[in-house]
Design an enzyme around this catalytic site. Structure first.
Site, PDB file in Angstrom:
ATOM      1  N   GLY A 243      10.909 -11.423  26.365  1.00 33.80           N
ATOM      2  CA  GLY A 243      12.023 -12.286  27.148  1.00 33.80           C
ATOM      3  C   GLY A 243      12.096 -13.663  26.793  1.00 33.80           C
ATOM      4  O   GLY A 243      13.040 -14.214  27.489  1.00 33.80           O
ATOM      5  N   GLU A 279       5.714  -9.013  23.131  1.00 36.34           N
ATOM      6  CA  GLU A 279       6.650  -8.019  22.681  1.00 36.34           C
ATOM      7  C   GLU A 279       8.208  -8.357  22.630  1.00 36.34           C
ATOM      8  O   GLU A 279       8.919  -8.217  23.230  1.00 36.34           O
ATOM      9  CB  GLU A 279       6.828  -6.793  23.886  1.00 36.34           C
ATOM     10  CG  GLU A 279       5.579  -6.199  24.120  1.00 36.34           C
ATOM     11  CD  GLU A 279       5.519  -5.264  25.610  1.00 36.34           C
ATOM     12  OE1 GLU A 279       6.683  -5.516  26.132  1.00 36.34           O
ATOM     13  OE2 GLU A 279       4.442  -4.728  25.582  1.00 36.34           O
ATOM     14  N   GLY A 281      11.776  -9.375  21.622  1.00 33.94           N
ATOM     15  CA  GLY A 281      12.870  -8.601  20.660  1.00 33.94           C
ATOM     16  C   GLY A 281      14.023  -9.484  20.503  1.00 33.94           C
ATOM     17  O   GLY A 281      14.084  -9.862  19.394  1.00 33.94           O
ATOM     18  N   ARG A 318      28.012  -6.636  25.412  1.00 32.10           N
ATOM     19  CA  ARG A 318      27.159  -7.921  26.225  1.00 32.10           C
ATOM     20  C   ARG A 318      28.198  -8.717  26.944  1.00 32.10           C
ATOM     21  O   ARG A 318      27.843  -8.971  27.996  1.00 32.10           O
ATOM     22  CB  ARG A 318      26.000  -8.627  25.393  1.00 32.10           C
ATOM     23  CG  ARG A 318      24.900  -7.863  24.621  1.00 32.10           C
ATOM     24  CD  ARG A 318      23.985  -8.837  24.068  1.00 32.10           C
ATOM     25  NE  ARG A 318      23.281  -9.769  25.065  1.00 32.10           N
ATOM     26  CZ  ARG A 318      23.455 -10.855  25.208  1.00 32.10           C
ATOM     27  NH1 ARG A 318      24.458 -11.549  24.644  1.00 32.10           N
ATOM     28  NH2 ARG A 318      22.938 -11.432  26.233  1.00 32.10           N
ATOM     29  N   TYR A 322      27.290  -8.163  30.798  1.00 34.99           N
ATOM     30  CA  TYR A 322      26.363  -9.101  31.442  1.00 34.99           C
ATOM     31  C   TYR A 322      27.194 -10.484  31.529  1.00 34.99           C
ATOM     32  O   TYR A 322      26.739 -11.605  31.662  1.00 34.99           O
ATOM     33  CB  TYR A 322      25.080  -9.360  30.655  1.00 34.99           C
ATOM     34  CG  TYR A 322      24.338  -8.469  30.151  1.00 34.99           C
ATOM     35  CD1 TYR A 322      23.758  -7.633  31.053  1.00 34.99           C
ATOM     36  CD2 TYR A 322      24.116  -8.164  28.753  1.00 34.99           C
ATOM     37  CE1 TYR A 322      22.864  -6.638  30.588  1.00 34.99           C
ATOM     38  CE2 TYR A 322      23.136  -7.127  28.416  1.00 34.99           C
ATOM     39  CZ  TYR A 322      22.676  -6.392  29.230  1.00 34.99           C
ATOM     40  OH  TYR A 322      21.634  -5.472  28.995  1.00 34.99           O
ATOM     41  N   CYS A 349      40.410   0.702  26.056  1.00 36.63           N
ATOM     42  CA  CYS A 349      41.251   0.732  27.228  1.00 36.63           C
ATOM     43  C   CYS A 349      40.556   0.535  28.373  1.00 36.63           C
ATOM     44  O   CYS A 349      40.537   1.336  29.272  1.00 36.63           O
ATOM     45  CB  CYS A 349      42.023   2.108  27.276  1.00 36.63           C
ATOM     46  SG  CYS A 349      42.878   2.370  25.867  1.00 36.63           S
ATOM     47  N   GLU A 350      40.055  -0.574  28.497  1.00 32.17           N
ATOM     48  CA  GLU A 350      39.281  -1.290  29.738  1.00 32.17           C
ATOM     49  C   GLU A 350      39.683  -2.818  29.786  1.00 32.17           C
ATOM     50  O   GLU A 350      39.638  -3.475  28.695  1.00 32.17           O
ATOM     51  CB  GLU A 350      37.873  -0.996  29.569  1.00 32.17           C
ATOM     52  CG  GLU A 350      37.249   0.389  29.336  1.00 32.17           C
ATOM     53  CD  GLU A 350      37.133   1.145  30.798  1.00 32.17           C
ATOM     54  OE1 GLU A 350      36.928   0.468  31.748  1.00 32.17           O
ATOM     55  OE2 GLU A 350      36.832   2.204  30.785  1.00 32.17           O
ATOM     56  N   TYR A 377      20.425  -6.344  20.678  1.00 30.57           N
ATOM     57  CA  TYR A 377      21.383  -5.585  21.732  1.00 30.57           C
ATOM     58  C   TYR A 377      22.814  -5.655  21.301  1.00 30.57           C
ATOM     59  O   TYR A 377      23.676  -5.634  22.157  1.00 30.57           O
ATOM     60  CB  TYR A 377      21.198  -6.096  23.319  1.00 30.57           C
ATOM     61  CG  TYR A 377      19.685  -6.323  23.759  1.00 30.57           C
ATOM     62  CD1 TYR A 377      18.989  -5.265  23.781  1.00 30.57           C
ATOM     63  CD2 TYR A 377      18.991  -7.608  23.431  1.00 30.57           C
ATOM     64  CE1 TYR A 377      17.594  -5.198  24.008  1.00 30.57           C
ATOM     65  CE2 TYR A 377      17.675  -7.704  23.900  1.00 30.57           C
ATOM     66  CZ  TYR A 377      16.862  -6.450  24.021  1.00 30.57           C
ATOM     67  OH  TYR A 377      15.419  -6.505  24.306  1.00 30.57           O
TER      68      TYR A 377
HETATM   69  C1  LIG Z   1      13.218  -5.102  26.841  1.00 27.00           C
HETATM   70  C2  LIG Z   1      11.775  -5.350  26.543  1.00 27.00           C
HETATM   71  C3  LIG Z   1      11.241  -6.328  25.779  1.00 27.00           C
HETATM   72  C4  LIG Z   1      12.069  -7.185  24.989  1.00 27.00           C
HETATM   73  O1  LIG Z   1      12.658  -8.259  25.448  1.00 27.00           O
HETATM   74  P1  LIG Z   1      13.358  -9.529  24.699  1.00 27.00           P
HETATM   75  O2  LIG Z   1      14.074 -10.113  25.918  1.00 27.00           O
HETATM   76  O3  LIG Z   1      14.646  -8.853  23.966  1.00 27.00           O
HETATM   77  O4  LIG Z   1      12.345 -10.094  24.235  1.00 27.00           O
HETATM   78  C5  LIG Z   1       9.686  -6.233  25.813  1.00 27.00           C
HETATM   79  N1  LIG Z   1       9.252  -5.464  26.616  1.00 27.00           N
HETATM   80  C6  LIG Z   1       9.564  -4.587  27.477  1.00 27.00           C
HETATM   81  C7  LIG Z   1       8.917  -3.871  28.345  1.00 27.00           C
HETATM   82  C8  LIG Z   1      11.080  -4.512  27.430  1.00 27.00           C
HETATM   83  O5  LIG Z   1      11.662  -3.658  28.346  1.00 27.00           O
END
Ligand SMILES: *Cc1c(COP(=O)(O)O)cnc(C)c1O
Length: 421
Positions: A243, A279, A281, A318, A322, A349-350, A377
Protein backbone atom coordinates in the site's frame (compact mmCIF):
# COMPACT_ATOMS: atom_id res chain seq x y z
CA UNK A 1 15.72 11.81 -2.91
CA UNK A 2 17.98 9.43 -4.75
CA UNK A 3 15.54 6.51 -4.73
CA UNK A 4 13.00 8.66 -6.57
CA UNK A 5 15.59 9.52 -9.22
CA UNK A 6 13.83 9.37 -12.56
CA UNK A 7 14.67 6.41 -14.78
CA UNK A 8 13.14 8.11 -17.81
CA UNK A 9 15.02 11.36 -18.45
CA UNK A 10 15.42 13.96 -21.20
CA UNK A 11 18.67 13.82 -23.10
CA UNK A 12 20.43 17.00 -24.22
CA UNK A 13 18.65 16.74 -27.59
CA UNK A 14 15.27 16.72 -25.86
CA UNK A 15 14.54 13.03 -26.41
CA UNK A 16 13.02 11.13 -23.51
CA UNK A 17 15.30 8.15 -22.89
CA UNK A 18 15.91 5.22 -20.57
CA UNK A 19 19.51 4.10 -20.03
CA UNK A 20 20.51 6.22 -23.03
CA UNK A 21 17.94 4.57 -25.33
CA UNK A 22 15.48 7.09 -26.79
CA UNK A 23 11.88 5.93 -26.32
CA UNK A 24 11.11 7.08 -29.85
CA UNK A 25 13.64 4.63 -31.27
CA UNK A 26 12.14 1.82 -29.19
CA UNK A 27 8.61 2.77 -30.25
CA UNK A 28 9.60 2.77 -33.93
CA UNK A 29 11.35 -0.55 -33.59
CA UNK A 30 8.79 -2.44 -31.45
CA UNK A 31 5.57 -0.61 -32.28
CA UNK A 32 2.96 0.91 -30.00
CA UNK A 33 1.25 0.68 -27.56
CA UNK A 34 4.42 -0.43 -25.79
CA UNK A 35 5.23 -0.89 -22.13
CA UNK A 36 8.86 -0.10 -21.32
CA UNK A 37 10.35 -0.92 -17.92
CA UNK A 38 13.69 0.10 -16.44
CA UNK A 39 15.70 -2.50 -14.59
CA UNK A 40 17.73 0.27 -12.93
CA UNK A 41 14.55 1.80 -11.49
CA UNK A 42 13.30 -1.57 -10.31
CA UNK A 43 16.62 -2.25 -8.60
CA UNK A 44 16.69 1.21 -7.00
CA UNK A 45 13.16 0.73 -5.69
CA UNK A 46 14.13 -2.63 -4.22
CA UNK A 47 17.19 -1.13 -2.55
CA UNK A 48 15.14 1.72 -1.09
CA UNK A 49 13.35 -0.96 0.94
CA UNK A 50 16.20 -3.42 1.47
CA UNK A 51 18.66 -0.89 2.89
CA UNK A 52 16.29 -0.18 5.80
CA UNK A 53 15.00 -3.70 6.21
CA UNK A 54 17.62 -6.03 7.65
CA UNK A 55 17.12 -9.82 7.87
CA UNK A 56 15.21 -11.60 9.23
CA UNK A 57 12.55 -9.10 8.08
CA UNK A 58 11.23 -10.01 4.67
CA UNK A 59 9.71 -8.43 1.56
CA UNK A 60 7.09 -10.29 -0.46
CA UNK A 61 6.47 -8.50 -3.76
CA UNK A 62 2.75 -8.28 -4.56
CA UNK A 63 2.69 -10.08 -7.90
CA UNK A 64 -0.60 -8.57 -9.08
CA UNK A 65 1.07 -5.17 -9.56
CA UNK A 66 3.15 -6.50 -12.47
CA UNK A 67 3.41 -10.22 -13.04
CA UNK A 68 5.63 -10.42 -16.13
CA UNK A 69 7.98 -13.39 -15.70
CA UNK A 70 11.11 -11.29 -16.25
CA UNK A 71 10.03 -8.79 -13.57
CA UNK A 72 9.42 -11.68 -11.15
CA UNK A 73 12.76 -13.20 -12.13
CA UNK A 74 14.63 -9.95 -11.42
CA UNK A 75 12.88 -9.52 -8.07
CA UNK A 76 13.64 -13.13 -7.11
CA UNK A 77 17.29 -12.48 -7.97
CA UNK A 78 17.25 -9.40 -5.75
CA UNK A 79 15.96 -11.54 -2.87
CA UNK A 80 12.21 -10.97 -2.95
CA UNK A 81 9.58 -13.35 -1.70
CA UNK A 82 6.14 -13.06 -3.30
CA UNK A 83 2.59 -12.23 -2.25
CA UNK A 84 0.18 -14.00 -4.58
CA UNK A 85 -3.60 -13.87 -4.93
CA UNK A 86 -4.23 -16.85 -7.21
CA UNK A 87 -2.94 -20.23 -8.28
CA UNK A 88 -2.03 -18.60 -11.58
CA UNK A 89 0.28 -16.17 -9.81
CA UNK A 90 1.88 -19.06 -7.90
CA UNK A 91 2.59 -20.85 -11.18
CA UNK A 92 4.15 -17.66 -12.57
CA UNK A 93 6.39 -17.22 -9.54
CA UNK A 94 7.63 -20.80 -9.85
CA UNK A 95 8.11 -20.44 -13.63
CA UNK A 96 10.20 -17.32 -12.98
CA UNK A 97 12.48 -19.13 -10.52
CA UNK A 98 10.89 -17.90 -7.28
CA UNK A 99 11.08 -19.98 -4.11
CA UNK A 100 7.74 -21.44 -2.98
CA UNK A 101 8.83 -21.25 0.65
CA UNK A 102 9.03 -17.46 0.27
CA UNK A 103 5.45 -17.18 -1.01
CA UNK A 104 2.48 -15.89 0.98
CA UNK A 105 -0.98 -16.49 -0.46
CA UNK A 106 -3.55 -13.71 0.03
CA UNK A 107 -7.07 -13.48 -1.42
CA UNK A 108 -10.65 -13.74 -0.17
CA UNK A 109 -11.88 -16.72 -2.16
CA UNK A 110 -9.13 -19.31 -2.51
CA UNK A 111 -10.49 -22.39 -4.29
CA UNK A 112 -9.89 -26.03 -3.36
CA UNK A 113 -7.67 -26.36 -6.41
CA UNK A 114 -5.60 -23.33 -5.46
CA UNK A 115 -5.14 -24.43 -1.86
CA UNK A 116 -4.14 -27.92 -2.99
CA UNK A 117 -1.69 -26.46 -5.50
CA UNK A 118 -0.15 -24.17 -2.86
CA UNK A 119 0.19 -26.93 -0.25
CA UNK A 120 1.75 -29.25 -2.80
CA UNK A 121 4.23 -26.57 -3.84
CA UNK A 122 5.10 -25.94 -0.18
CA UNK A 123 4.31 -22.24 0.10
CA UNK A 124 5.46 -20.26 3.12
CA UNK A 125 2.10 -19.13 4.47
CA UNK A 126 -1.60 -18.75 3.72
CA UNK A 127 -2.98 -15.32 4.60
CA UNK A 128 -6.41 -16.56 5.66
CA UNK A 129 -9.39 -14.22 5.31
CA UNK A 130 -12.24 -16.14 6.99
CA UNK A 131 -13.01 -19.09 9.27
CA UNK A 132 -14.61 -20.93 6.38
CA UNK A 133 -11.32 -20.67 4.50
CA UNK A 134 -9.47 -21.89 7.58
CA UNK A 135 -11.70 -24.98 7.74
CA UNK A 136 -11.15 -25.63 4.05
CA UNK A 137 -7.35 -25.35 4.37
CA UNK A 138 -7.38 -27.61 7.44
CA UNK A 139 -9.41 -30.26 5.62
CA UNK A 140 -7.24 -30.22 2.50
CA UNK A 141 -4.04 -30.34 4.56
CA UNK A 142 -5.50 -33.34 6.45
CA UNK A 143 -6.18 -35.11 3.14
CA UNK A 144 -2.64 -34.41 1.96
CA UNK A 145 -1.19 -35.42 5.31
CA UNK A 146 0.53 -32.11 5.94
CA UNK A 147 0.33 -29.05 8.17
CA UNK A 148 -0.52 -25.72 6.53
CA UNK A 149 1.28 -22.64 7.86
CA UNK A 150 -1.30 -19.86 8.30
CA UNK A 151 -1.56 -16.22 9.17
CA UNK A 152 -4.95 -14.60 9.79
CA UNK A 153 -5.69 -11.41 7.90
CA UNK A 154 -7.15 -8.99 10.38
CA UNK A 155 -8.98 -5.85 9.47
CA UNK A 156 -7.54 -3.16 11.75
CA UNK A 157 -10.33 -0.68 10.85
CA UNK A 158 -8.13 2.29 10.01
CA UNK A 159 -8.99 4.81 7.33
CA UNK A 160 -6.19 4.82 4.80
CA UNK A 161 -7.50 7.99 3.16
CA UNK A 162 -7.20 6.69 -0.34
CA UNK A 163 -9.59 6.04 -3.22
CA UNK A 164 -12.60 4.01 -1.99
CA UNK A 165 -11.93 1.22 -4.50
CA UNK A 166 -8.43 0.66 -3.10
CA UNK A 167 -9.15 1.13 0.62
CA UNK A 168 -9.31 -2.32 2.14
CA UNK A 169 -8.80 -1.87 5.87
CA UNK A 170 -12.19 -0.54 6.93
CA UNK A 171 -14.85 -2.62 8.67
CA UNK A 172 -17.13 -2.28 5.66
CA UNK A 173 -14.70 -3.98 3.24
CA UNK A 174 -14.94 -7.57 2.09
CA UNK A 175 -11.35 -8.28 3.16
CA UNK A 176 -10.06 -9.99 6.28
CA UNK A 177 -11.45 -10.82 9.70
CA UNK A 178 -12.85 -8.05 11.92
CA UNK A 179 -10.58 -7.02 14.78
CA UNK A 180 -13.44 -7.75 17.20
CA UNK A 181 -13.38 -11.39 16.07
CA UNK A 182 -9.61 -11.68 15.87
CA UNK A 183 -8.78 -13.33 19.18
CA UNK A 184 -11.58 -15.90 18.89
CA UNK A 185 -10.49 -16.67 15.33
CA UNK A 186 -6.88 -17.27 16.39
CA UNK A 187 -8.04 -19.48 19.27
CA UNK A 188 -10.08 -21.49 16.77
CA UNK A 189 -7.16 -21.71 14.31
CA UNK A 190 -4.85 -22.90 17.09
CA UNK A 191 -7.30 -25.72 17.85
CA UNK A 192 -7.12 -27.19 14.33
CA UNK A 193 -4.86 -30.19 13.81
CA UNK A 194 -3.67 -29.48 10.29
CA UNK A 195 -2.86 -25.80 10.41
CA UNK A 196 -0.05 -24.10 12.28
CA UNK A 197 -0.60 -20.49 13.22
CA UNK A 198 2.59 -18.62 12.33
CA UNK A 199 1.52 -15.03 11.85
CA UNK A 200 -0.97 -12.22 11.55
CA UNK A 201 -1.35 -9.92 8.58
CA UNK A 202 -3.23 -6.88 7.40
CA UNK A 203 -3.36 -4.75 4.26
CA UNK A 204 -5.15 -1.46 4.70
CA UNK A 205 -5.27 -0.21 1.13
CA UNK A 206 -3.20 1.03 -1.75
CA UNK A 207 -1.55 4.28 -2.86
CA UNK A 208 -1.38 5.51 0.74
CA UNK A 209 0.80 8.58 1.06
CA UNK A 210 1.06 9.08 4.80
CA UNK A 211 2.92 6.95 7.31
CA UNK A 212 0.32 7.46 10.06
CA UNK A 213 -2.39 4.98 8.97
CA UNK A 214 0.28 2.28 8.67
CA UNK A 215 1.63 2.95 12.15
CA UNK A 216 -1.91 3.10 13.59
CA UNK A 217 -2.62 -0.27 12.04
CA UNK A 218 0.72 -1.64 13.28
CA UNK A 219 -0.07 -0.62 16.85
CA UNK A 220 -3.47 -2.29 16.70
CA UNK A 221 -1.87 -5.43 15.31
CA UNK A 222 0.83 -5.39 18.00
CA UNK A 223 -1.83 -5.11 20.71
CA UNK A 224 -3.43 -8.20 19.20
CA UNK A 225 -0.09 -10.05 19.10
CA UNK A 226 0.40 -9.26 22.79
CA UNK A 227 -3.07 -10.51 23.67
CA UNK A 228 -2.45 -13.72 21.71
CA UNK A 229 0.85 -14.27 23.52
CA UNK A 230 -1.03 -14.02 26.82
CA UNK A 231 -3.32 -16.76 25.54
CA UNK A 232 -0.41 -18.97 24.60
CA UNK A 233 -0.66 -18.36 20.86
CA UNK A 234 2.77 -16.98 20.07
CA UNK A 235 3.25 -15.61 16.54
CA UNK A 236 6.44 -15.72 14.51
CA UNK A 237 5.67 -12.93 12.10
CA UNK A 238 3.61 -9.83 11.53
CA UNK A 239 2.88 -8.97 7.91
CA UNK A 240 1.81 -5.35 7.41
CA UNK A 241 0.86 -5.78 3.73
CA UNK A 242 1.55 -3.29 0.96
CA UNK A 243 0.00 0.00 0.00
CA UNK A 244 2.94 2.37 0.08
CA UNK A 245 2.11 5.18 -2.36
CA UNK A 246 4.16 6.62 -5.21
CA UNK A 247 4.23 10.03 -6.88
CA UNK A 248 1.87 10.19 -9.84
CA UNK A 249 1.32 13.93 -9.85
CA UNK A 250 2.41 16.44 -7.24
CA UNK A 251 2.06 14.26 -4.15
CA UNK A 252 4.71 14.59 -1.48
CA UNK A 253 6.80 11.43 -1.64
CA UNK A 254 5.88 8.68 0.82
CA UNK A 255 8.41 8.69 3.68
CA UNK A 256 9.51 5.11 3.12
CA UNK A 257 12.65 5.10 5.26
CA UNK A 258 10.73 6.71 8.12
CA UNK A 259 7.98 4.11 7.88
CA UNK A 260 10.39 1.18 7.81
CA UNK A 261 12.38 2.50 10.74
CA UNK A 262 9.42 3.44 12.91
CA UNK A 263 7.75 0.10 12.26
CA UNK A 264 10.87 -1.76 13.34
CA UNK A 265 11.22 0.46 16.40
CA UNK A 266 7.64 -0.33 17.48
CA UNK A 267 8.23 -4.04 17.09
CA UNK A 268 11.62 -3.97 18.81
CA UNK A 269 10.09 -2.23 21.80
CA UNK A 270 6.95 -4.38 22.10
CA UNK A 271 7.52 -7.79 20.43
CA UNK A 272 11.26 -8.10 19.73
CA UNK A 273 11.05 -11.73 18.60
CA UNK A 274 8.64 -10.93 15.73
CA UNK A 275 9.79 -11.06 12.13
CA UNK A 276 8.22 -8.31 10.06
CA UNK A 277 6.97 -8.73 6.53
CA UNK A 278 5.75 -6.27 3.91
CA UNK A 279 4.00 -6.88 0.60
CA UNK A 280 4.88 -3.89 -1.59
CA UNK A 281 3.60 -3.93 -5.15
CA UNK A 282 3.22 -0.45 -6.62
CA UNK A 283 6.19 0.99 -4.70
CA UNK A 284 8.54 -1.52 -6.34
CA UNK A 285 7.37 -1.31 -9.94
CA UNK A 286 5.12 1.74 -10.45
CA UNK A 287 7.71 4.32 -11.44
CA UNK A 288 9.84 1.79 -13.29
CA UNK A 289 7.54 1.65 -16.31
CA UNK A 290 5.92 3.82 -18.97
CA UNK A 291 3.34 3.15 -21.63
CA UNK A 292 4.31 4.60 -25.01
CA UNK A 293 1.50 5.41 -27.41
CA UNK A 294 1.25 7.11 -30.79
CA UNK A 295 -1.12 9.91 -31.70
CA UNK A 296 -3.35 8.70 -34.54
CA UNK A 297 -5.34 11.90 -35.03
CA UNK A 298 -5.97 15.29 -33.54
CA UNK A 299 -9.63 16.16 -33.51
CA UNK A 300 -10.96 19.58 -32.66
CA UNK A 301 -14.51 20.30 -31.69
CA UNK A 302 -16.01 23.67 -30.81
CA UNK A 303 -14.45 23.80 -27.38
CA UNK A 304 -12.14 20.80 -27.14
CA UNK A 305 -9.13 19.22 -28.70
CA UNK A 306 -8.73 15.47 -28.55
CA UNK A 307 -5.52 13.58 -29.12
CA UNK A 308 -6.77 10.18 -30.27
CA UNK A 309 -4.02 7.74 -29.42
CA UNK A 310 -3.44 4.05 -30.07
CA UNK A 311 -3.50 3.01 -26.39
CA UNK A 312 -6.79 2.76 -24.57
CA UNK A 313 -8.46 1.66 -21.38
CA UNK A 314 -7.85 -1.94 -22.35
CA UNK A 315 -4.09 -1.23 -22.17
CA UNK A 316 -4.14 1.00 -19.05
CA UNK A 317 -7.42 1.06 -17.16
CA UNK A 318 -6.40 3.11 -14.10
CA UNK A 319 -7.65 6.48 -15.41
CA UNK A 320 -11.02 5.00 -16.40
CA UNK A 321 -11.39 2.84 -13.30
CA UNK A 322 -10.06 5.08 -10.52
CA UNK A 323 -9.94 8.51 -12.15
CA UNK A 324 -6.20 8.02 -11.68
CA UNK A 325 -3.73 10.64 -12.90
CA UNK A 326 -0.76 9.72 -15.04
CA UNK A 327 1.59 12.38 -16.40
CA UNK A 328 1.59 12.29 -20.20
CA UNK A 329 4.59 13.75 -22.00
CA UNK A 330 5.90 13.82 -25.59
CA UNK A 331 8.86 11.46 -26.06
CA UNK A 332 10.68 13.90 -28.33
CA UNK A 333 11.74 17.49 -28.19
CA UNK A 334 8.63 19.36 -29.20
CA UNK A 335 8.71 21.07 -32.56
CA UNK A 336 5.22 22.46 -32.13
CA UNK A 337 5.41 26.00 -30.89
CA UNK A 338 2.28 26.06 -28.82
CA UNK A 339 0.96 23.75 -26.15
CA UNK A 340 -2.82 23.53 -26.07
CA UNK A 341 -5.25 21.82 -23.75
CA UNK A 342 -5.95 18.35 -25.04
CA UNK A 343 -7.87 15.31 -23.86
CA UNK A 344 -5.74 12.23 -24.49
CA UNK A 345 -8.25 9.52 -25.35
CA UNK A 346 -8.06 5.97 -26.65
CA UNK A 347 -9.72 4.11 -29.52
CA UNK A 348 -12.08 2.02 -27.36
CA UNK A 349 -15.79 2.63 -27.85
CA UNK A 350 -16.47 3.95 -24.34
CA UNK A 351 -16.68 7.56 -23.23
CA UNK A 352 -14.72 6.49 -20.16
CA UNK A 353 -11.80 5.53 -22.39
CA UNK A 354 -9.27 8.22 -21.62
CA UNK A 355 -5.68 8.41 -20.44
CA UNK A 356 -5.74 12.05 -19.37
CA UNK A 357 -8.08 15.03 -19.53
CA UNK A 358 -7.13 18.67 -20.17
CA UNK A 359 -3.39 18.23 -20.59
CA UNK A 360 -1.09 20.99 -21.79
CA UNK A 361 0.56 19.36 -24.78
CA UNK A 362 2.07 20.40 -28.07
CA UNK A 363 1.30 17.41 -30.26
CA UNK A 364 0.52 16.46 -33.80
CA UNK A 365 -0.58 13.24 -35.45
CA UNK A 366 2.22 10.69 -35.54
CA UNK A 367 3.89 11.91 -32.35
CA UNK A 368 4.65 9.47 -29.56
CA UNK A 369 3.55 10.15 -26.00
CA UNK A 370 4.77 8.49 -22.82
CA UNK A 371 2.22 7.77 -20.09
CA UNK A 372 4.38 7.88 -16.99
CA UNK A 373 4.43 5.67 -13.88
CA UNK A 374 2.62 2.84 -15.65
CA UNK A 375 4.71 -0.01 -14.23
CA UNK A 376 2.13 -1.08 -11.63
CA UNK A 377 -1.46 -2.15 -12.37
CA UNK A 378 -0.82 -1.36 -16.04
CA UNK A 379 -0.25 -4.42 -18.17
CA UNK A 380 -1.60 -6.75 -15.45
CA UNK A 381 -5.02 -5.12 -15.76
CA UNK A 382 -4.97 -5.05 -19.56
CA UNK A 383 -7.69 -6.81 -21.51
CA UNK A 384 -8.63 -7.64 -25.08
CA UNK A 385 -11.77 -5.49 -25.01
CA UNK A 386 -12.67 -4.37 -28.53
CA UNK A 387 -10.54 -7.31 -29.77
CA UNK A 388 -7.38 -5.35 -29.25
CA UNK A 389 -4.19 -7.41 -28.90
CA UNK A 390 -2.33 -6.61 -25.72
CA UNK A 391 0.78 -4.44 -25.90
CA UNK A 392 4.36 -5.69 -26.08
CA UNK A 393 6.58 -5.25 -23.00
CA UNK A 394 10.28 -4.37 -22.93
CA UNK A 395 12.72 -4.39 -20.05
CA UNK A 396 15.74 -2.16 -20.51
CA UNK A 397 18.75 -3.40 -18.63
CA UNK A 398 22.28 -1.96 -18.85
CA UNK A 399 21.44 -0.09 -22.04
CA UNK A 400 19.91 -3.15 -23.75
CA UNK A 401 16.24 -3.53 -24.58
CA UNK A 402 14.85 -7.03 -23.99
CA UNK A 403 11.43 -8.07 -25.25
CA UNK A 404 9.86 -9.64 -22.16
CA UNK A 405 6.48 -10.11 -23.80
CA UNK A 406 5.74 -10.14 -27.51
CA UNK A 407 2.85 -8.13 -28.84
CA UNK A 408 -0.19 -10.40 -29.12
CA UNK A 409 -1.18 -11.60 -32.58
CA UNK A 410 -4.81 -11.30 -33.60
CA UNK A 411 -5.17 -15.07 -34.13
CA UNK A 412 -4.15 -15.67 -30.52
CA UNK A 413 -7.23 -13.79 -29.38
CA UNK A 414 -9.75 -16.32 -30.65
CA UNK A 415 -7.67 -19.48 -30.86
CA UNK A 416 -9.73 -21.06 -28.06
CA UNK A 417 -13.07 -20.10 -29.59
CA UNK A 418 -15.07 -22.59 -31.65
CA UNK A 419 -17.57 -22.15 -34.44
CA UNK A 420 -20.76 -24.19 -34.20
CA UNK A 421 -20.82 -27.30 -36.43
C1 LIG B 1 -2.71 -5.50 -3.69
C2 LIG B 1 -2.12 -6.03 -2.45
C3 LIG B 1 -0.82 -5.67 -2.07
C4 LIG B 1 0.02 -4.67 -2.83
O1 LIG B 1 -0.50 -3.38 -2.76
P1 LIG B 1 0.35 -2.14 -3.32
O2 LIG B 1 -0.52 -0.98 -3.09
O3 LIG B 1 0.61 -2.40 -4.76
O4 LIG B 1 1.62 -2.09 -2.53
C5 LIG B 1 -0.31 -6.25 -0.92
N1 LIG B 1 -1.03 -7.13 -0.18
C6 LIG B 1 -2.29 -7.48 -0.52
C7 LIG B 1 -3.03 -8.43 0.33
C8 LIG B 1 -2.88 -6.93 -1.65
O5 LIG B 1 -4.14 -7.28 -1.97
Amino acid sequence: MSEQEAAFTRQADGQLAVDGLPLKTLAERYGTPLYIYSDAALTRNWQAFARHWPAPHRLCYAVKANSNLAILQRLAQLGAGFDIVSGGELARVLAAGGDAAQVVFSGVAKSVTEITQALTAGIGCFNVESLAELDRINAIAADLGCIAPVSLRINPDVDAQTHPYIATGLKANKFGIAMDDAVASFVYAASLAHVKVVGADCHIGSQILSVDPFLDAAQRMLDLVAELARRDIPLQHLDMGGGMGIQYQQEAPFALAEYLQRLQALVKEQQPHLTLMLEPGRALVGNSGVLVTQVEYLKRSADKCFALVDAGMNDLVRPALYQAWHDIVPVHASTEPQATLVDVVGPVCETGDFLGHARHLAVKAGDYLAVMNAGAYGFTMASNYNTRPRAAELLVRAGQAHVIREREELQQLWKDERLLP
